[in-house]
Design a protein around this motif. Structure first.
Motif, PDB file in Angstrom:
ATOM      1  N   SER A  15      -7.001  -4.035  -2.820  1.00 42.24           N
ATOM      2  CA  SER A  15      -7.803  -3.035  -2.121  1.00 42.24           C
ATOM      3  C   SER A  15      -9.184  -2.911  -2.772  1.00 42.24           C
ATOM      4  CB  SER A  15      -7.060  -1.686  -2.155  1.00 42.24           C
ATOM      5  OG  SER A  15      -7.817  -0.694  -1.530  1.00 42.24           O
ATOM      6  N   ASP A  16     -10.221  -3.085  -1.976  1.00 43.05           N
ATOM      7  CA  ASP A  16     -11.600  -2.938  -2.454  1.00 43.05           C
ATOM      8  C   ASP A  16     -11.924  -3.807  -3.663  1.00 43.05           C
ATOM      9  OD1 ASP A  16     -12.604  -1.275  -0.529  1.00 43.05           O
ATOM     10  OD2 ASP A  16     -11.853   0.527  -1.496  1.00 43.05           O
ATOM     11  N   GLU A  55       0.820  -1.204   0.000  1.00 47.19           N
ATOM     12  CA  GLU A  55       0.000   0.000   0.000  1.00 47.19           C
ATOM     13  C   GLU A  55       0.858   1.260   0.000  1.00 47.19           C
ATOM     14  OE1 GLU A  55      -0.593  -2.648   1.736  1.00 47.19           O
ATOM     15  OE2 GLU A  55      -2.729  -3.121   1.702  1.00 47.19           O
ATOM     16  N   LYS A  95      -1.715  -5.430   5.758  1.00 49.01           N
ATOM     17  CA  LYS A  95      -2.491  -6.195   6.730  1.00 49.01           C
ATOM     18  C   LYS A  95      -1.704  -7.382   7.301  1.00 49.01           C
ATOM     19  CE  LYS A  95      -7.150  -7.874   7.551  1.00 49.01           C
ATOM     20  NZ  LYS A  95      -6.817  -9.229   8.047  1.00 49.01           N
ATOM     21  N   PRO A 142       1.401  -7.184   1.839  1.00 50.71           N
ATOM     22  CA  PRO A 142       0.314  -6.247   2.136  1.00 50.71           C
ATOM     23  C   PRO A 142       0.425  -5.758   3.581  1.00 50.71           C
ATOM     24  CG  PRO A 142      -0.520  -8.406   1.437  1.00 50.71           C
ATOM     25  CD  PRO A 142       0.918  -8.563   1.743  1.00 50.71           C
ATOM     26  N   VAL A 188      -6.172   5.999   0.860  1.00 54.32           N
ATOM     27  CA  VAL A 188      -6.179   5.269  -0.416  1.00 54.32           C
ATOM     28  C   VAL A 188      -7.599   5.051  -0.912  1.00 54.32           C
ATOM     29  CG1 VAL A 188      -5.578   3.062  -1.501  1.00 54.32           C
ATOM     30  CG2 VAL A 188      -3.958   4.163  -0.003  1.00 54.32           C
ATOM     31  N   GLU A 189      -8.551   5.015   0.022  1.00 59.42           N
ATOM     32  CA  GLU A 189      -9.935   4.687  -0.341  1.00 59.42           C
ATOM     33  C   GLU A 189     -10.481   5.491  -1.510  1.00 59.42           C
ATOM     34  OE1 GLU A 189     -12.314   5.026   3.125  1.00 59.42           O
ATOM     35  OE2 GLU A 189     -11.971   2.966   3.698  1.00 59.42           O
ATOM     36  N   ASP A 208      -9.550   0.097   9.078  1.00 62.22           N
ATOM     37  CA  ASP A 208      -9.925   1.468   8.714  1.00 62.22           C
ATOM     38  C   ASP A 208      -9.388   2.509   9.687  1.00 62.22           C
ATOM     39  OD1 ASP A 208     -11.262   0.853   6.380  1.00 62.22           O
ATOM     40  OD2 ASP A 208     -13.114   0.399   7.441  1.00 62.22           O
ATOM     41  N   ARG A 241     -10.165   0.855  -6.392  1.00 60.96           N
ATOM     42  CA  ARG A 241     -10.041  -0.595  -6.545  1.00 60.96           C
ATOM     43  C   ARG A 241      -8.670  -0.950  -7.126  1.00 60.96           C
ATOM     44  NH1 ARG A 241     -14.308  -3.034  -9.884  1.00 60.96           N
ATOM     45  NH2 ARG A 241     -14.162  -4.766  -8.427  1.00 60.96           N
ATOM     46  N   LYS A 294      -4.809   3.708   4.992  1.00 61.78           N
ATOM     47  CA  LYS A 294      -5.912   2.934   4.432  1.00 61.78           C
ATOM     48  C   LYS A 294      -7.063   3.873   4.057  1.00 61.78           C
ATOM     49  CE  LYS A 294      -8.750  -0.576   3.730  1.00 61.78           C
ATOM     50  NZ  LYS A 294      -8.758  -1.126   2.389  1.00 61.78           N
TER      51      LYS A 294
END
Lengths: 298, 298
Positions: free
Chosen positions: B97-98, A293, B271, B269, B297-298, B289, B3, B294
């Motif tokens: 992501s997404d 990220e 996470k 990643p 980037v959304e 979140d 995305r 994070k």
């Protein structure tokens, strides 16, 4: 999305929804900034707003917010549980991505100057933006609060950095600063004895001879019938989250009390947690650029 | 940048710089995708390319890469140390992501179909995109390699998912799939005894009765005169990094051997590391979140 600054202004209004929305709208109105959160607190009669964006647009939104707050909030009638000295009480700028602390200091100075000169509000620079060491700590700057500032401002050592040398009765005074992100981290203990949480808090915090960048106090969680060491980590890069956690755990052992869990309140930077993973997993030569990220945001 | 899909195709060319650059240029040429890395390996005569982007543009770049590789690589003359069956040997799509795994499966099917029909290359779907359980494991799909595929492809159970039912002599066959991100994680031991690393590797890996999503082997680090348990974590969400780490540490104890450090190879990643911080810090009710980056980037 290269350069990102975070701004977390606190306003002295937490009850009147119309006023709160009108202030927050000033963030929504500016392109290039993103509203991440706003949490009105009725007891404290105070709202904390969090937004991010590129430096230029963050400056614009920040000034517009202070202007709107000076129009809609009247400190002469403000009451609330939290220490405060102005309508826009405090406005820190925080480096998030590809922005140096020096840039945030510059932003604080520019926005502070505009608030002072264009809105006629006395402005104090604090934390990394402070003009003198004794002005770094927000609690020292704000001591006396709104009511006490009419006198305090006349003392030579508390002459404002920008704006008039007299208190603005309607808007109060504003602290504008630059700082590293705060991490709000609480450690829950397997006991209902608040004295133990208090004693541990006093041991781990800077004031008590503990870690340099930790503020801490004991808190009772009535619903769960346990206590908590509630901490603010004011520089997670120098005093890492894992170090604060391990120190609380270590001190709890002398009372035979286990750590039953912890809480992260609000937002925190990725690096604050990744530093902990690095420590516990003993990772050698890790670079934050190995995080997918991080590479994408660049 | 809502995305994001990652694509990590492996090509059977690791020596000819002109060919490698011409292939990688196909990523550079597409707007909306970002080349993160490419590492040619001369011994293996193989290049791993990593890029990310929104689903639509990742599909375009992925197909263009396979097309260019089919033009410039001739499997009839390829030699190299790594198992391989085609010019574009393997092409996994990975949700970052997404994007759901279901989306990546759909992408794999679309790109696989185009490679099969437009380039005349037999295509096998693998991992989460596999059309049958026995085709999930890439090693099973690729067994026999390029040379063996002229026969293997004629067996009913190895009929390709897309493209011709016969081997493409120049380009070979291609495995196209969808999978969670791989984490390459190595644990260094305070001993030079390779037998200990081997024994631990056999204990912690799936094949030896260990953790479900761990592949492992013992490796000697000649320069440092120590050994290492080298692992691939093929599903870090189900078999967390900390669990693999703790299990190696636990097994090392029976030999009186300490863990002296670990390594994360390449990208991973956010996470995967944040899950470890959550575990070690005992954080309750944490949401990804709460990580500032994070949210941005959304």
């Amino acid at each position: 999305m290269a350069r990102i600054v975070e701004c977390v202004p606190n306003f002295s209004e937490g009850r009147n929804k119309e006023v709160i929305e009108a202030i927050v709208d000033e963030v929504r109105r500016v392109n290039g900034v993103k509203l991440l959160d706003y949490s009105p607190d009725e007891d404290h009669n105070r709202t904390v707003v969090t937004f991010v964006g590129d430096p230029e647009n963050v400056k614009i939104a920040a000034f517009n917010l202070a202007k709107k707050a000076s129009e809609l909030i009247d400190m002469r009638v403000h009451k609330g549980g939290h220490p405060r000295m102005g309508a826009t009480d405090v406005m820190p700028f925080i480096p998030v991505s590809d922005v140096a602390m020096a840039d945030c200091i510059e932003i604080a100075r520019e926005v502070g100057k505009r608030i002072g000169e264009e809105l006629g509000i006395p402005v104090y620079l604090y934390e990394d933006a402070a003009s003198a060491d004794y002005r770094k700590n927000l609690a020292d700057v704000r001591r006396g609060q709104y009511e006490g500032f009419f006198d305090k401002i006349r003392q030579q050592e508390w002459k404002p950095d920008f704006g008039p040398d007299e208190m603005n009765a309607k808007s109060g005074a504003t602290a504008v600063g630059a700082r590293v992100p705060l991490v709000a981290f609480n450690v829950n203990l397997g006991t209902s004895n608040i004295e133990i949480a208090d004693k541990i808090a006093k041991t781990v915090r800077f004031l008590g001879g503990g870690l340099r960048f930790v503020k801490a106090m004991g808190v009772k969680l009535e619903e769960r019938n346990i206590v908590q060491v509630s901490m603010n980590l004011v520089n997670y890069e120098k005093t890492a989250v894992y170090r604060a956690y391990e120190m609380v755990k270590m001190e709890a052992q002398r009372y035979g009390v286990p750590v039953v869990g912890t809480e992260v309140i609000g937002l925190l930077p990725m690096k604050a947690l990744i530093d902990c993973a690095e420590y516990y997993l003993q990772i050698e030569d890790f670079s934050i650029d190995q995080v997918l990220e991080k590479r994408i945001v660049e």
